[in-house]
Design an enzyme around this catalytic site. Sequence first.
Site, mmCIF file in Angstrom:
data_model
loop_
_atom_site.group_PDB
_atom_site.id
_atom_site.type_symbol
_atom_site.label_atom_id
_atom_site.label_comp_id
_atom_site.label_asym_id
_atom_site.label_seq_id
_atom_site.Cartn_x
_atom_site.Cartn_y
_atom_site.Cartn_z
ATOM 1 N N ALA A 56 0.876 -1.173 0.000
ATOM 2 C CA ALA A 56 0.000 0.000 0.000
ATOM 3 C C ALA A 56 0.914 1.223 0.000
ATOM 4 O O ALA A 56 1.843 1.312 0.813
ATOM 5 C CB ALA A 56 -0.895 -0.010 1.230
ATOM 6 N N VAL A 82 4.704 -1.338 3.293
ATOM 7 C CA VAL A 82 4.590 0.097 3.018
ATOM 8 C C VAL A 82 5.400 0.410 1.764
ATOM 9 O O VAL A 82 6.581 0.067 1.673
ATOM 10 C CB VAL A 82 5.115 0.934 4.204
ATOM 11 C CG1 VAL A 82 5.018 2.422 3.875
ATOM 12 C CG2 VAL A 82 4.353 0.607 5.482
ATOM 13 N N LYS A 83 4.724 1.052 0.799
ATOM 14 C CA LYS A 83 5.399 1.361 -0.471
ATOM 15 C C LYS A 83 5.776 2.842 -0.474
ATOM 16 O O LYS A 83 4.914 3.696 -0.255
ATOM 17 C CB LYS A 83 4.423 1.042 -1.609
ATOM 18 C CG LYS A 83 5.051 0.731 -2.938
ATOM 19 C CD LYS A 83 3.935 0.252 -3.872
ATOM 20 C CE LYS A 83 4.420 -0.090 -5.244
ATOM 21 N NZ LYS A 83 3.283 -0.339 -6.147
ATOM 22 N N VAL A 84 7.046 3.101 -0.707
ATOM 23 C CA VAL A 84 7.522 4.495 -0.739
ATOM 24 C C VAL A 84 8.255 4.726 -2.066
ATOM 25 O O VAL A 84 8.840 3.794 -2.623
ATOM 26 C CB VAL A 84 8.484 4.803 0.446
ATOM 27 C CG1 VAL A 84 7.795 4.583 1.788
ATOM 28 C CG2 VAL A 84 9.768 3.987 0.358
#
Length: 217
Positions: A56, A82-84
């Site tokens: 996400a 967690v997508k950054v």
Amino acid sequence: MKFFVDTADVAAIKELNDLGMVDGVTTNPSLILKSGRDIAEVTKEICDLVDGPVSAEVVAEKADDMIREGKHLAKIAENITVKVPLTWDGLKACRVLSDEGYMVNVTLCFSAAQALLAAKAGATFISPFIGRLDDINLDGMDLIADIREIYDNYGYETEILAASIRSVSHITDAAKIGADVITAPPSVIKAMANHVLTDKGLAQFNADWAQTGQKIG
Ligand code: G3P
């Protein structure tokens, strides 16, 4: 090779998941828009369905805000990654989040240098975008090969998650190089089953069978 599905379409994920084809899911703001769903709601539904990591993506641009958003998204379920983005702030957020035990997928990677930084920042996954490099007449697959070589040279454990997959050959080429994971739209994964000679052979078998006049069962 692990198969992630690059979509927020729950029905499409379920169809592939029921076949045991889904090792994880990746989403991004564009895919959430396409789903027409609320991000928390649809992501929770996906996490309930799939055992593996579900990416996400944060939308903030400053590291502190990315960290806050990432922690908020991670509360949705235990399998959230967690997508950054691969920016300097994204790398800072990656370092903090991975040090605190969160899985982190660093996305929008277009060079081996970027991938090296992501590994050093503790990324769980690096997402090189094959199709978007091909779009500008570069060879996305060369990038996968370069990252594989570099990571293997130094034993980095960051997994290469080949993304922006547009064709079946993207998947098989990435597999030959040794990408750890591909993430692809459901339509591309399903297209892997297709072959013109399979269709031709089946038509012949059916025609011949009809001539036998027999029935099975
Ligand atoms: O996983 C990244 C992917 O969603 C980007 O794909 O086809 O929009 O370049 P594409």
